[in-house]
Design a protein around this motif. Structure first.
Motif, PDB file in Angstrom:
ATOM      1  N   GLU A 106      25.032   6.228   3.110  1.00  0.00           N
ATOM      2  CA  GLU A 106      25.956   5.908   2.013  1.00  0.00           C
ATOM      3  C   GLU A 106      27.249   5.334   2.562  1.00  0.00           C
ATOM      4  N   ARG A 107      27.780   5.939   3.616  1.00  0.00           N
ATOM      5  CA  ARG A 107      29.024   5.436   4.221  1.00  0.00           C
ATOM      6  C   ARG A 107      28.825   4.034   4.788  1.00  0.00           C
ATOM      7  N   ALA A 108      27.698   3.804   5.441  1.00  0.00           N
ATOM      8  CA  ALA A 108      27.428   2.483   6.025  1.00  0.00           C
ATOM      9  C   ALA A 108      27.305   1.412   4.941  1.00  0.00           C
ATOM     10  N   LEU A 109      26.659   1.742   3.831  1.00  0.00           N
ATOM     11  CA  LEU A 109      26.536   0.790   2.721  1.00  0.00           C
ATOM     12  C   LEU A 109      27.905   0.491   2.116  1.00  0.00           C
ATOM     13  N   LYS A 110      28.707   1.520   1.953  1.00  0.00           N
ATOM     14  CA  LYS A 110      30.050   1.343   1.393  1.00  0.00           C
ATOM     15  C   LYS A 110      30.881   0.451   2.306  1.00  0.00           C
ATOM     16  N   GLN A 111      30.795   0.701   3.615  1.00  0.00           N
ATOM     17  CA  GLN A 111      31.532  -0.093   4.598  1.00  0.00           C
ATOM     18  C   GLN A 111      31.087  -1.553   4.580  1.00  0.00           C
ATOM     19  N   ALA A 112      29.811  -1.796   4.298  1.00  0.00           N
ATOM     20  CA  ALA A 112      29.263  -3.158   4.247  1.00  0.00           C
ATOM     21  C   ALA A 112      29.439  -3.789   2.869  1.00  0.00           C
ATOM     22  N   SER A 113      30.127  -3.104   1.962  1.00  0.00           N
ATOM     23  CA  SER A 113      30.377  -3.589   0.596  1.00  0.00           C
ATOM     24  C   SER A 113      29.096  -3.886  -0.175  1.00  0.00           C
ATOM     25  N   VAL A 114      28.092  -3.027   0.000  1.00  0.00           N
ATOM     26  CA  VAL A 114      26.834  -3.168  -0.733  1.00  0.00           C
ATOM     27  C   VAL A 114      26.969  -2.399  -2.042  1.00  0.00           C
ATOM     28  N   TYR A 115      26.748  -3.102  -3.164  1.00  0.00           N
ATOM     29  CA  TYR A 115      26.766  -2.476  -4.479  1.00  0.00           C
ATOM     30  C   TYR A 115      25.409  -1.797  -4.682  1.00  0.00           C
ATOM     31  N   ASN A 167      22.432  13.923  -5.312  1.00  0.00           N
ATOM     32  CA  ASN A 167      23.057  13.089  -4.284  1.00  0.00           C
ATOM     33  C   ASN A 167      23.206  11.638  -4.726  1.00  0.00           C
ATOM     34  N   TRP A 168      22.692  11.271  -5.884  1.00  0.00           N
ATOM     35  CA  TRP A 168      22.840   9.899  -6.381  1.00  0.00           C
ATOM     36  C   TRP A 168      24.274   9.613  -6.802  1.00  0.00           C
ATOM     37  N   LYS A 169      24.985  10.617  -7.303  1.00  0.00           N
ATOM     38  CA  LYS A 169      26.373  10.387  -7.708  1.00  0.00           C
ATOM     39  C   LYS A 169      27.208   9.975  -6.504  1.00  0.00           C
ATOM     40  N   LEU A 170      26.933  10.534  -5.345  1.00  0.00           N
ATOM     41  CA  LEU A 170      27.607  10.140  -4.115  1.00  0.00           C
ATOM     42  C   LEU A 170      27.163   8.735  -3.723  1.00  0.00           C
ATOM     43  N   LEU A 171      25.868   8.507  -3.716  1.00  0.00           N
ATOM     44  CA  LEU A 171      25.309   7.231  -3.285  1.00  0.00           C
ATOM     45  C   LEU A 171      25.745   6.085  -4.190  1.00  0.00           C
ATOM     46  N   LEU A 172      25.690   6.299  -5.487  1.00  0.00           N
ATOM     47  CA  LEU A 172      25.986   5.234  -6.441  1.00  0.00           C
ATOM     48  C   LEU A 172      27.472   5.119  -6.758  1.00  0.00           C
ATOM     49  N   GLN A 213       0.840  -1.196   0.000  1.00  0.00           N
ATOM     50  CA  GLN A 213       0.000   0.000   0.000  1.00  0.00           C
ATOM     51  C   GLN A 213       0.876   1.247   0.000  1.00  0.00           C
ATOM     52  N   TYR A 214       0.526   2.188  -0.840  1.00  0.00           N
ATOM     53  CA  TYR A 214       1.236   3.458  -0.933  1.00  0.00           C
ATOM     54  C   TYR A 214       1.078   4.213   0.390  1.00  0.00           C
ATOM     55  N   PRO A 215       2.195   4.486   1.107  1.00  0.00           N
ATOM     56  CA  PRO A 215       2.086   5.119   2.419  1.00  0.00           C
ATOM     57  C   PRO A 215       1.802   6.608   2.394  1.00  0.00           C
ATOM     58  N   GLY A 216       2.150   7.279   1.304  1.00  0.00           N
ATOM     59  CA  GLY A 216       1.968   8.725   1.239  1.00  0.00           C
ATOM     60  C   GLY A 216       2.950   9.449   2.141  1.00  0.00           C
ATOM     61  N   GLY A 217       2.838  10.738   2.164  1.00  0.00           N
ATOM     62  CA  GLY A 217       3.722  11.555   2.982  1.00  0.00           C
ATOM     63  C   GLY A 217       4.431  12.587   2.137  1.00  0.00           C
ATOM     64  N   PRO A 218       4.696  13.759   2.713  1.00  0.00           N
ATOM     65  CA  PRO A 218       5.303  14.847   1.949  1.00  0.00           C
ATOM     66  C   PRO A 218       6.817  14.712   1.760  1.00  0.00           C
ATOM     67  N   GLU A 219       7.451  13.865   2.535  1.00  0.00           N
ATOM     68  CA  GLU A 219       8.904  13.744   2.498  1.00  0.00           C
ATOM     69  C   GLU A 219       9.328  12.508   1.707  1.00  0.00           C
ATOM     70  N   ALA A 220      10.574  12.506   1.284  1.00  0.00           N
ATOM     71  CA  ALA A 220      11.203  11.340   0.666  1.00  0.00           C
ATOM     72  C   ALA A 220      12.564  11.175   1.339  1.00  0.00           C
ATOM     73  N   ASN A 221      12.557  10.582   2.521  1.00  0.00           N
ATOM     74  CA  ASN A 221      13.757  10.472   3.341  1.00  0.00           C
ATOM     75  C   ASN A 221      14.592   9.249   2.956  1.00  0.00           C
ATOM     76  N   LEU A 222      15.314   9.377   1.858  1.00  0.00           N
ATOM     77  CA  LEU A 222      16.165   8.305   1.368  1.00  0.00           C
ATOM     78  C   LEU A 222      17.271   7.992   2.370  1.00  0.00           C
ATOM     79  N   GLY A 223      17.821   9.005   3.007  1.00  0.00           N
ATOM     80  CA  GLY A 223      18.884   8.775   3.993  1.00  0.00           C
ATOM     81  C   GLY A 223      18.425   7.849   5.100  1.00  0.00           C
ATOM     82  N   ALA A 224      17.227   8.070   5.627  1.00  0.00           N
ATOM     83  CA  ALA A 224      16.684   7.190   6.674  1.00  0.00           C
ATOM     84  C   ALA A 224      16.471   5.782   6.137  1.00  0.00           C
ATOM     85  N   ALA A 225      16.057   5.663   4.880  1.00  0.00           N
ATOM     86  CA  ALA A 225      15.849   4.344   4.271  1.00  0.00           C
ATOM     87  C   ALA A 225      17.170   3.598   4.106  1.00  0.00           C
ATOM     88  N   LEU A 226      18.228   4.298   3.731  1.00  0.00           N
ATOM     89  CA  LEU A 226      19.540   3.668   3.608  1.00  0.00           C
ATOM     90  C   LEU A 226      20.009   3.153   4.962  1.00  0.00           C
TER      91      LEU A 226
END
Length: 161
Positions: free
Chosen positions: A126-135, A148-153, A73-86
């Motif tokens: 992003e740092r935590a994913l890099k440290q965990a070797s997540v592609y 901010n995707w260039k940093l993330l990816l 189900q689409y949760p809705g919400g005004p924000e897109a907190n990608l950092g919290a999701a990472l």
């Protein structure tokens, strides 16, 4: 028969989910060899707060995963907190309790689907994913290349669909 082993984490931004419900994730999963000893899939939606929809060990067949995605189900919400999701991925989904197999040498892959800029800072995740070797790779829905995707990816090769 040889089966590929991979842990695939899908982060679906609510704006992309609202524009194209389930489409991108289902299309990716249809082409995978999914199973307990093959590719495992976890899904997290993110808006104001990340919501884990299911873990790597929640479903052991492609059909079950596709059914689960259709039921999101689409949760809705005004924000897109990608950092919290990472951060949610690194804190809750990488370990063996959630079905992660990094300690077995299984590649960990994160697919981010979004249609807009993150509302929060992505650098800690992003740092935590890099440290965990997540592609990490991403799919930007629309004509906006997210700065901010260039940093993330970790690449300059970013394109939008």
């Amino acid at each position: 028969m040889w089966k590929p082993r991979l842990a695939l984490y899908a982060l679906l931004g609510v704006m992309a989910f609202g524009l194209f419900p389930n489409l991108e994730a289902q299309d990716v999963i249809k082409g995978l060899v999914v199973g307990k000893d093959a590719i495992r899939v976890a899904v997290v939606l993110y808006a104001d707060n990340p919501e884990t929809q299911f873990y790597l060990n929640s479903h052991d067949s492609k059909e079950n995963i596709l059914t689960a995605i259709q039921g999101i189900q689409y949760p809705g919400g005004p924000e897109a907190n990608l950092g919290a999701a990472l951060e949610e991925v690194t804190e809750s989904l990488l370990g063996p309790d959630a079905g992660g197999r990094a300690e077995e040498g299984v590649p960990q892959v994160l697919m981010v689907i979004s249609a807009g800029q993150s509302s929060d800072d992505v650098s800690q995740g992003e740092r935590a994913l890099k440290q965990a070797s997540v592609y990490t790779f991403g799919l930007a829905v629309g004509d906006l290349i997210l700065p901010n995707w260039k940093l993330l990816l970790r690449t300059d090769r970013v394109c939008a669909v």
